[in-house]
Design an enzyme around this catalytic site. Structure first.
Site, PDB file in Angstrom:
ATOM      1  N   ASN A  37       0.804  -1.216   0.000  1.00 48.38           N
ATOM      2  CA  ASN A  37       0.000   0.000   0.000  1.00 48.38           C
ATOM      3  C   ASN A  37       0.843   1.275   0.000  1.00 48.38           C
ATOM      4  OD1 ASN A  37      -2.343   1.419  -0.046  1.00 48.38           O
ATOM      5  ND2 ASN A  37      -2.957   0.963   2.059  1.00 48.38           N
ATOM      6  N   HIS A 122     -14.474  -5.645  10.781  1.00 47.90           N
ATOM      7  CA  HIS A 122     -14.092  -4.299  11.217  1.00 47.90           C
ATOM      8  C   HIS A 122     -15.327  -3.471  11.531  1.00 47.90           C
ATOM      9  CE1 HIS A 122      -9.767  -3.529   9.616  1.00 47.90           C
ATOM     10  NE2 HIS A 122      -9.901  -4.786   9.957  1.00 47.90           N
ATOM     11  N   ARG A 147     -13.477  -6.397  15.437  1.00 48.92           N
ATOM     12  CA  ARG A 147     -12.543  -5.352  15.851  1.00 48.92           C
ATOM     13  C   ARG A 147     -13.320  -4.057  16.013  1.00 48.92           C
ATOM     14  NH1 ARG A 147      -7.726  -2.544  12.239  1.00 48.92           N
ATOM     15  NH2 ARG A 147      -9.418  -1.108  11.649  1.00 48.92           N
ATOM     16  N   TYR A 159      -7.111   6.821  13.373  1.00 50.92           N
ATOM     17  CA  TYR A 159      -6.955   5.594  12.590  1.00 50.92           C
ATOM     18  C   TYR A 159      -8.190   4.697  12.734  1.00 50.92           C
ATOM     19  CZ  TYR A 159      -6.291   0.902  11.338  1.00 50.92           C
ATOM     20  OH  TYR A 159      -6.529  -0.309  10.769  1.00 50.92           O
ATOM     21  N   ASP A 209      -7.127  -2.282  17.480  1.00 47.32           N
ATOM     22  CA  ASP A 209      -5.847  -1.979  16.836  1.00 47.32           C
ATOM     23  C   ASP A 209      -5.331  -0.633  17.331  1.00 47.32           C
ATOM     24  OD1 ASP A 209      -4.764  -2.211  13.310  1.00 47.32           O
ATOM     25  OD2 ASP A 209      -3.672  -1.696  15.154  1.00 47.32           O
ATOM     26  N   HIS A 211      -2.500   0.474  16.479  1.00 52.34           N
ATOM     27  CA  HIS A 211      -1.808   0.963  15.287  1.00 52.34           C
ATOM     28  C   HIS A 211      -0.499   1.684  15.595  1.00 52.34           C
ATOM     29  CE1 HIS A 211      -1.919   1.955  10.933  1.00 52.34           C
ATOM     30  NE2 HIS A 211      -2.627   0.855  10.921  1.00 52.34           N
ATOM     31  N   GLU A 235      -3.721  -4.896  19.392  1.00 57.46           N
ATOM     32  CA  GLU A 235      -2.835  -5.056  18.233  1.00 57.46           C
ATOM     33  C   GLU A 235      -1.852  -3.903  18.084  1.00 57.46           C
ATOM     34  OE1 GLU A 235      -3.487  -4.798  13.413  1.00 57.46           O
ATOM     35  OE2 GLU A 235      -5.095  -5.632  14.661  1.00 57.46           O
ATOM     36  N   GLU A 261       1.825  -7.268  11.185  1.00 56.31           N
ATOM     37  CA  GLU A 261       1.346  -7.018   9.821  1.00 56.31           C
ATOM     38  C   GLU A 261       2.387  -6.316   8.965  1.00 56.31           C
ATOM     39  OE1 GLU A 261      -1.225  -2.981   9.715  1.00 56.31           O
ATOM     40  OE2 GLU A 261      -2.085  -4.602  10.931  1.00 56.31           O
ATOM     41  N   ARG A 282       0.808 -11.625  13.213  1.00 56.42           N
ATOM     42  CA  ARG A 282      -0.078 -11.107  12.154  1.00 56.42           C
ATOM     43  C   ARG A 282       0.602 -11.025  10.789  1.00 56.42           C
ATOM     44  NH1 ARG A 282      -4.422  -8.859  11.907  1.00 56.42           N
ATOM     45  NH2 ARG A 282      -3.802  -6.886  10.941  1.00 56.42           N
ATOM     46  N   HIS A 311      -3.001 -10.589   8.841  1.00 58.80           N
ATOM     47  CA  HIS A 311      -3.477  -9.318   8.315  1.00 58.80           C
ATOM     48  C   HIS A 311      -4.349  -9.598   7.092  1.00 58.80           C
ATOM     49  CE1 HIS A 311      -2.096  -5.141   6.569  1.00 58.80           C
ATOM     50  NE2 HIS A 311      -3.246  -5.041   7.191  1.00 58.80           N
ATOM     51  N   ASP A 315      -6.316  -3.511   1.495  1.00 57.91           N
ATOM     52  CA  ASP A 315      -5.181  -3.277   0.606  1.00 57.91           C
ATOM     53  C   ASP A 315      -4.383  -4.546   0.350  1.00 57.91           C
ATOM     54  OD1 ASP A 315      -2.731  -2.740   2.833  1.00 57.91           O
ATOM     55  OD2 ASP A 315      -4.707  -2.085   3.454  1.00 57.91           O
ATOM     56  N   GLU A 338      -8.063 -11.863   9.705  1.00 59.15           N
ATOM     57  CA  GLU A 338      -8.722 -10.562   9.504  1.00 59.15           C
ATOM     58  C   GLU A 338      -9.520 -10.601   8.197  1.00 59.15           C
ATOM     59  OE1 GLU A 338      -7.642  -5.774   9.193  1.00 59.15           O
ATOM     60  OE2 GLU A 338      -6.021  -7.248   9.389  1.00 59.15           O
ATOM     61  N   TRP A 401       2.009   6.544  12.551  1.00 61.92           N
ATOM     62  CA  TRP A 401       0.616   6.524  12.102  1.00 61.92           C
ATOM     63  C   TRP A 401       0.010   5.203  12.405  1.00 61.92           C
ATOM     64  CZ3 TRP A 401      -1.660   3.503   8.221  1.00 61.92           C
ATOM     65  CH2 TRP A 401      -3.029   3.798   8.042  1.00 61.92           C
TER      66      TRP A 401
HETATM   67  C1  CS2 Z   1      -4.547  -2.167   9.732  1.00 61.69           C
HETATM   68  C2  CS2 Z   1      -4.472  -1.897   8.273  1.00 61.69           C
HETATM   69  O1  CS2 Z   1      -6.116  -3.820   9.240  1.00 61.69           O
HETATM   70  C3  CS2 Z   1      -5.251  -3.461  10.016  1.00 61.69           C
HETATM   71  O2  CS2 Z   1      -4.944  -4.106  11.019  1.00 61.69           O
HETATM   72  O3  CS2 Z   1      -3.448  -2.046  10.496  1.00 61.69           O
HETATM   73  O4  CS2 Z   1      -5.660  -1.337   7.909  1.00 61.69           O
HETATM   74  C4  CS2 Z   1      -3.341  -1.032   7.830  1.00 61.69           C
HETATM   75  O5  CS2 Z   1      -3.479   0.255   8.320  1.00 61.69           O
HETATM   76  C5  CS2 Z   1      -3.281  -1.002   6.321  1.00 61.69           C
HETATM   77  O6  CS2 Z   1      -3.226  -2.293   5.835  1.00 61.69           O
HETATM   78  C6  CS2 Z   1      -2.082  -0.199   5.822  1.00 61.69           C
HETATM   79  O7  CS2 Z   1      -1.993  -0.277   4.475  1.00 61.69           O
HETATM   80 MG    MG Z   2      -3.388  -3.351  12.151  1.00 66.87          MG
END
Ligand code: CS2
Ligand code: MG
Length: 401
Positions: A37, A122, A147, A159, A209, A211, A235, A261, A282, A311, A315, A338, A401
């Site tokens: 991504n 999600h 999640r 996020y 998450d 993140h 996560e 991930e 992950r 993961h 994307d 996921e 991020w």
């Molecule tokens: C995230 C993702 O799904 C997740 O757990 O961490 O959405 C992540 O932000 C994206 O795959 C980044 O490209």
């Molecule tokens: Mg994640």
């Protein structure tokens, strides 16, 4: 059998995907996902300019030899671009081998270890009430694991919170910037899970998450404050370059931890797993070297009772999802997979055999990994540059991020 050609198909049915198609002299073809991504074209070039010339004329059945050839032969090992390129080749070769055998891929990986792969959905909302409702909608749909991500009072562009139904982090144009406050987040998140457990009880598996946003001690505090709500996992609580950082988190909380991930190889998680510092790994097919290498990571994790939590965001293409479900059906230590739904355009570009029922997915019985690409349709969606966002603290400091 010989590899006669390998083509890189870049398409953007709502978001960008890079797919490798390997062709052989007996007409059997295989697909591999190579999507990274926000950096898609770097993998496309790595494949087209450096890897494909090395594949022509080779026996596609020699998966392990080709994997080692591309990993050790590159001299410059590991890293997201290299490992996504190797992953695409590896996944396509497993697709070919399973098609030659006339079997769904999971049968080559040892057969079914369960009837289906538990997946998590999600749910996200602008505030607690909306998030609680969204989680309820997924419970209604039969999901056992959800999640939960919510907007945080006082913060914009947090996020995981979608502007509309599906959350897609990459946006057209240069990276969007958002302001982050750890204090606002830490004070808020426990109230979200309090409300979720009050409304939905202790039955559903709830995941969250972070993140990569917290320092180790802040992550320890969050994990501790969430213990009463018995999360399935917390996560990416802190960036994982420094694997030792997780010792501090472990010292303070029993909330299960999921990481990986952004990992590209077993070396990124060896210490975390071996020292029992995480509970779910992950890493995924497209970013961690394909089916062959992810199987290695899963086998290593099983020694330490660490389970997989691959993961599966939007994307990661349906090709990755297909291969991941085959692996998830076969390995002994699946935790959860996921599942973010792709949009209708993407599902049309990538016809697939996998199905979802009552919160469990099955890859299907089609020989191979069960995902194909409609190249004519894919050509209708040209590549469109997009970037992932960046985060800054209130004083302008660049943050995770
Ligand atoms: C995230 C993702 O799904 C997740 O757990 O961490 O959405 C992540 O932000 C994206 O795959 C980044 O490209
Ligand atoms: Mg994640």
């Amino acid at each position: 059998m010989k590899i006669t050609n390998a083509r890189i198909i870049v398409t953007c049915p709502g978001r960008n995907f890079v797919t490798l198609k390997i062709e052989t002299d007996e007409g059997v073809t295989g697909l591999g996902d190579a999507t990274l991504n926000g950096r898609e074209l770097s993998v496309a070039s790595y494949l087209a300019d450096h890897v494909v010339p090395c594949l022509i004329g080779r026996d596609p059945q020699r998966i392990e030899d080709i994997w080692q050839y591309l990993y050790k032969g590159a001299y410059w090992r590991r890293g997201p671009v290299t490992m996504a390129a190797i992953a695409a080749v590896d996944t396509a070769l497993w697709d070919i081998k399973a098609k030659i055998a006339g079997l769904p891929l999971y049968q080559l990986l040892g057969g079914q270890s369960r009837d289906g792969v538990m997946v998590y959905a999600h749910a996200n909302g602008r505030d607690v009430a909306e998030t609680v409702d969204r989680v309820g909608e997924y419970i209604e749909k039969g999901y056992k694991a959800i999640r939960a991500q919510s907007g945080v009072p006082g913060l914009s562009g947090v996020y995981g919170v979608a502007k509309d139904k599906f959350y897609e982090p990459a946006t057209k144009g240069l990276p969007q910037e958002s302001v982050w406050s750890t204090e606002a987040y830490l004070d808020f998140v426990p109230s979200l899970f309090e409300a979720l457990r009050v409304k939905h009880g202790m039955g559903p598996h709830l995941l969250h998450d972070v993140h990569h946003r917290l320092t180790p001690i802040e992550a320890a505090r969050l994990g501790k404050s969430l213990e009463p709500y018995r999360l399935f996992w917390m996560e990416d609580p802190t960036p994982a370059e420094n694997q030792d950082a997780f010792r501090l988190i472990r010292q303070h909380t029993v909330t299960p931890i999921a990481v990986g991930e952004v990992f590209n190889s077993i070396w990124d998680c060896k210490d975390l797993i071996q020292n029992q510092l995480i509970d779910y790994i992950r890493a995924t097919v497209v970013h961690a070297g394909g089916v062959s290498h992810l199987r290695r990571i899963a086998d290593f994790a099983a020694l330490y009772q660490v389970r997989t939590g691959c993961h599966g965001a939007t994307d990661l293409s349906p090709v990755c999802m297909g291969a991941s479900l085959h692996l998830g059906l076969a390995i002994p230590n699946l935790g959860v997979q996921e599942h973010m739904e792709h949009n209708a355009e993407t599902d049309a570009v990538f016809p697939h055999s996998y199905t979802l029922k009552d919160g469990y997915m099955h890859p299907g019985e089609t020989p191979g990994h069960g995902v194909e690409i409609d190249e004519e349709l894919a050509a209708k969606y040209p590549y469109s540059p997009a970037y992932l966002p960046v985060a800054r603290l209130a004083d302008g400091t660049l943050w995770n991020w």
